[in-house]
Scaffold this motif. Sequence first.
Motif, PDB file in Angstrom:
ATOM      1  N   HIS A  68      -8.824  -6.476  -1.477  1.00 36.59           N
ATOM      2  CA  HIS A  68      -8.883  -6.629  -0.026  1.00 36.59           C
ATOM      3  C   HIS A  68      -7.681  -5.927   0.597  1.00 36.59           C
ATOM      4  O   HIS A  68      -6.558  -6.165   0.188  1.00 36.59           O
ATOM      5  N   TRP A  69      -7.939  -5.057   1.570  1.00 40.02           N
ATOM      6  CA  TRP A  69      -6.848  -4.455   2.338  1.00 40.02           C
ATOM      7  C   TRP A  69      -6.856  -5.140   3.708  1.00 40.02           C
ATOM      8  O   TRP A  69      -7.599  -4.713   4.612  1.00 40.02           O
ATOM      9  N   PRO A  99     -11.017   1.323  -8.526  1.00 42.07           N
ATOM     10  CA  PRO A  99     -10.242   2.270  -7.713  1.00 42.07           C
ATOM     11  C   PRO A  99     -10.972   3.590  -7.514  1.00 42.07           C
ATOM     12  O   PRO A  99     -10.791   4.242  -6.484  1.00 42.07           O
ATOM     13  N   GLN A 105      -6.530  -3.161   7.129  1.00 43.60           N
ATOM     14  CA  GLN A 105      -7.674  -2.355   7.559  1.00 43.60           C
ATOM     15  C   GLN A 105      -8.945  -3.206   7.666  1.00 43.60           C
ATOM     16  O   GLN A 105      -9.954  -2.723   8.177  1.00 43.60           O
ATOM     17  N   VAL A 164       0.836  -1.198   0.000  1.00 37.97           N
ATOM     18  CA  VAL A 164       0.000   0.000   0.000  1.00 37.97           C
ATOM     19  C   VAL A 164       0.876   1.256   0.000  1.00 37.97           C
ATOM     20  O   VAL A 164       0.591   2.237  -0.675  1.00 37.97           O
ATOM     21  N   SER A 187      -3.250   2.040  -4.141  1.00 36.71           N
ATOM     22  CA  SER A 187      -2.872   0.624  -4.043  1.00 36.71           C
ATOM     23  C   SER A 187      -3.752  -0.253  -4.927  1.00 36.71           C
ATOM     24  O   SER A 187      -3.267  -1.165  -5.606  1.00 36.71           O
ATOM     25  N   SER A 188      -5.052   0.057  -4.973  1.00 31.02           N
ATOM     26  CA  SER A 188      -5.922  -0.787  -5.800  1.00 31.02           C
ATOM     27  C   SER A 188      -5.611  -0.574  -7.270  1.00 31.02           C
ATOM     28  O   SER A 188      -5.649  -1.521  -8.057  1.00 31.02           O
ATOM     29  N   ALA A 242      -2.288  -4.860  -0.406  1.00 31.06           N
ATOM     30  CA  ALA A 242      -3.634  -5.004  -0.967  1.00 31.06           C
ATOM     31  C   ALA A 242      -3.616  -6.254  -1.820  1.00 31.06           C
ATOM     32  O   ALA A 242      -2.644  -6.507  -2.535  1.00 31.06           O
ATOM     33  N   GLU A 269      -5.125   6.492  -0.497  1.00 32.92           N
ATOM     34  CA  GLU A 269      -4.281   5.296  -0.335  1.00 32.92           C
ATOM     35  C   GLU A 269      -4.920   4.079  -0.988  1.00 32.92           C
ATOM     36  O   GLU A 269      -4.261   3.329  -1.709  1.00 32.92           O
ATOM     37  N   GLN A 270      -6.201   3.918  -0.695  1.00 30.85           N
ATOM     38  CA  GLN A 270      -6.901   2.772  -1.296  1.00 30.85           C
ATOM     39  C   GLN A 270      -6.921   2.898  -2.813  1.00 30.85           C
ATOM     40  O   GLN A 270      -6.757   1.911  -3.528  1.00 30.85           O
ATOM     41  N   TYR A 280     -19.144  -3.010  -0.470  1.00 28.72           N
ATOM     42  CA  TYR A 280     -18.117  -2.581   0.468  1.00 28.72           C
ATOM     43  C   TYR A 280     -18.255  -3.433   1.727  1.00 28.72           C
ATOM     44  O   TYR A 280     -19.350  -3.561   2.287  1.00 28.72           O
ATOM     45  N   THR A 325     -13.180   3.729  -4.334  1.00 31.78           N
ATOM     46  CA  THR A 325     -12.580   3.590  -3.002  1.00 31.78           C
ATOM     47  C   THR A 325     -12.794   4.856  -2.199  1.00 31.78           C
ATOM     48  O   THR A 325     -13.157   5.909  -2.741  1.00 31.78           O
TER      49      THR A 325
END
Length: 859
Positions: free
Chosen positions: A238-239, A261, A242, A193, A272-273, A211, A268-269, A322, A264
């Motif tokens: 999947h993170w 993405p 978190q 991430v 990374s995604s 991720a 950050e999400q 989600y 999200t």
Amino acid sequence: MPVQQPPPQEYARVVLIIILLFFLYTSPDQGAPAGFQSPHDYAAERIDRFRHALDVLNRTKWQDFSPQTADKSRFEAARYLNLTGFREADDYAWERVDAFKKRSQEFTEEATRNNGAVSDVYQNVTGIVQGKWARNTADLNGDPRPRTLNLTETSPVIDWAFRDVEYWTRNITGTEGKMMLRLEESDTGGVDVYPDTPKDPKLPIDSKNVAREIAATLTIQDESSTGDGWDMRVHGVHWPKQGVMLLTTTSEKFSGIFGLPHLTLNLEQFMSSQRLLNKTLEREVESLEKSIWIDLSNPWSSSPDSPGDATMPVPHCEYVVYVQVYPMDLSTTSLKAQLDPPSVINAIEQELRFPNGAPIPVAPSLKMSTVIFSPDCGFMLESKGPPSFVPADGTHLNGKKHEMFLHDIQKWLHAFAFVVLGQILLLKVQSKEASTPSTVGRVSLYTIAMMLMADALLFSSLSLLSATAPNLFPSALLTSFSALMSVALGVRFISAVYSVQEPERREALRAQLAAEAASRPASRPAPTPGTAPAVAPIITAAGVETTPQSAATPAPARPAEEPIIIPSDQDLDAEIAERMTAATAVPLLPTTNRPATTQPPRSTSSFGAAYIKFVLTLTFLLFLSLSAISWSVPFRTGYVHILSFTYFSFWLPQIRRNVIRNCRKGLLWKFIVGQSVLRLLPFAYFYLKEDNILFAETDWKAFCVLAGWVWIQILVLVGQEILGPRWALPKSWYEEGWDYHPILSEDNVESGGLPIGLVRAPGSPTIERVRTSEDMGSKSKKEGNTRSVDCAICMQLLEVPVVPAGVSTSGAAGSVVEMLARRQYMVTPCKHIFHSACLEGWMRFRLQCPICREALPPL
Ligand SMILES: *[C@@H]1O[C@H](CO)[C@@H](O)[C@H](O)[C@H]1NC(C)=O
Ligand SMILES: *[C@@H]1O[C@H](CO)[C@@H](O)[C@H](O)[C@H]1NC(C)=O
Ligand SMILES: *[C@@H]1O[C@H](CO)[C@@H](O)[C@H](O)[C@H]1NC(C)=O
Ligand SMILES: *[C@@H]1O[C@H](CO)[C@@H](O)[C@H](O)[C@H]1NC(C)=O
Ligand SMILES: *[C@@H]1O[C@H](CO)[C@@H](O)[C@H](O)[C@H]1NC(C)=O
Ligand SMILES: *[C@@H]1O[C@H](CO)[C@@H](O)[C@H](O)[C@H]1NC(C)=O
Ligand SMILES: [Zn+2]
Ligand SMILES: [Zn+2]
């Protein structure tokens, strides 16, 4: 020449095979009808679309997708993506996406607020959770905005099966229902991430902030859905750190995974995604390009059953899901003091996956909350639970990790195997008890057949399970094997029952025929001394029995302690069976009066017919149950209730047989009570246990009805045992059978009603017992209403109450005490009297009077 031509039936068969082959070749999976593009062109076009979508994913930045919403000021420009479903012209309900993100954020905050640190979550969420959902309309002011979804514009080149918006599948219209989420996380690796921050090399690989890709099967049940609900496959990211997951469906009208993405919650999400998906989707598309001639499947298809997403797809609502994993409560575990949470979780997960006996705390269950948004159908759902709902209404999604779930199934399968084993033991005891023709004759064929049917159903479903679920193979095999043993034993017992009751059935048939043929004189097989077969002495374990045929002479040489001769081998049983068949089956026509050698083939062939009927019923039930899986919920519940109720009526045939045969001792009490309890146990599990392995909804009322019904049947059986098989039935309903426990009255002396030995007439052919003085004393005490006689079986004194002359017998019949007293002795039609226990023991082996060999009516 005509020899070489196949007979007409052969032609029919050939034609049938050709038609079958034709259907196989033209089945919808195999290719488009003429005029449509070939599947290969179709797949190539699809890969082009994927490439374009991947390009968009690669190029776009955070907040490149910010559609027009109610909160947005009019001057802020709305931005859309050039991706199917993310365009402004598609007219999807993106105005609700901000509400969806806001609600997701609230769920995350709720999950982490008072449930400990966010790092206390399972890192590998492979498992199953289920719970209730409710529709969320909080952000809507009144009705949703009317939209025009035009599939021709959204995806111009696709041939949809239909276009009408009203008929789209997966359109959730209800306000609440149930849902289930089956998560599968593969070991394909992930992306960092924070790739730019320096890493502590000492940290284990699992605690890295990564991720990963994840896929899940979402089942949503609603009034509008059939069976268990709409099944759909969602893919996403999947993170684990978190405990957050974001998943979407992907189809020709929604490039979900490529736009993920942008859905999200934070940068950050997003980063990374985007990096993860750029990498994995690129790999996926490349492999699709390579295998374009072999594999036409769509890796992101949302239909679990047809991964190919047929060339004419059915439009369905798209989903964005989600999920927030709840941190687990580690405060109670002792390990908490020694290790920091990530290590505890790591230890638990390692031990669950690769068990080697490490001392881990009891693995907490899996808990999640979810918000679901459908961009095209415009609805939003959320899992029911606090704080919006009281805990009684629902506590979001609860379930177990895959390994725990498997372990649970195995545990319960073993328990079921033990239950079936108990049934086998009971059946064994019962079939040992009912090993002679007269005892087998009392057993109801249908009672045993119903139990057998249930065991056979259990066996077939468990074999299916052991074949399809490799993880459960040993346990399912064990249980299905014990079910098979139960079936095998049951079939043996049933065939014994069937062949013994065969003459009886034939006789009923013959009586019917005789009644029809009125011209012929009815030749009912009346058991008179003339027809009683005078056969060779019975050779038993105790030696050659040479009882004289004289009616009044008791066998003097029989030892008093061992009155019943237990057969020591099978041959005797066979002999008795043969004699029984010969004795009871008195044929109508002299030509059919053959020795017993003609009996076995006839009975086996008709047992074969009955067996085929049984197998056909079983197959029918299997197919019906399989198709019931796809019925709507009320129908299916009704079907299950009806089926279980029919199943638990299994004592009814025995009650009926007791009435018809006027016998009481059909089955052992051990067998009746044991079978009832053992067969209710699995139902108790599925009807009462909250998180059972089938996810069946608990219903204690239905279970009480079932258990009560079984209880009532047992009560009736008890009543038949105590009050006689025909208690509470009007006399006119049945033809009076022989009453073995009549009221003995001196009034009947003249009509010859009193049994031999009780009549104190000087000229009677009774052997007066030489009584001891003690006997005389006891006799004189009860002079008037008790008389003594010798029981010819045990040679002991038998005292019977006799109603003195002139006293009405109707009054005495009512009292239970009198009735129980009458249960002490038995009087045969040939007027011989014995102890009940003695004659019942005797009648288990022979339905003949021990004194005069006259046939006895069955007990
Ligand atoms: C992604 O975009 C970069 C530029 O931003 C480009 O160099 C790269 O080739 C693109 N990759 C793919 C797979 O499109
Ligand atoms: C969107 O992508 C298509 C190719 O799939 C392209 O033809 C079209 O010009 C693009 N639209 C915009 C506004 O970029
Ligand atoms: C959908 O779009 C196509 C092409 O733009 C148009 O011809 C058709 O009339 C539209 N259908 C509806 C129901 O608006
Ligand atoms: C998660 O657990 C499942 C089941 O044990 C396993 O198949 C999978 O590889 C695991 N995934 C990761 C990322 O460890
Ligand atoms: C996507 O992957 C390509 C290489 O396949 C890379 O060049 C590009 O920078 C990546 N884009 C993003 C946004 O990570
Ligand atoms: C879904 O159901 C709603 C309510 O019944 C209906 O208005 C709508 O047309 C259906 N289809 C779609 C795609 O929303
Ligand atoms: Zn006796
Ligand atoms: Zn007799």
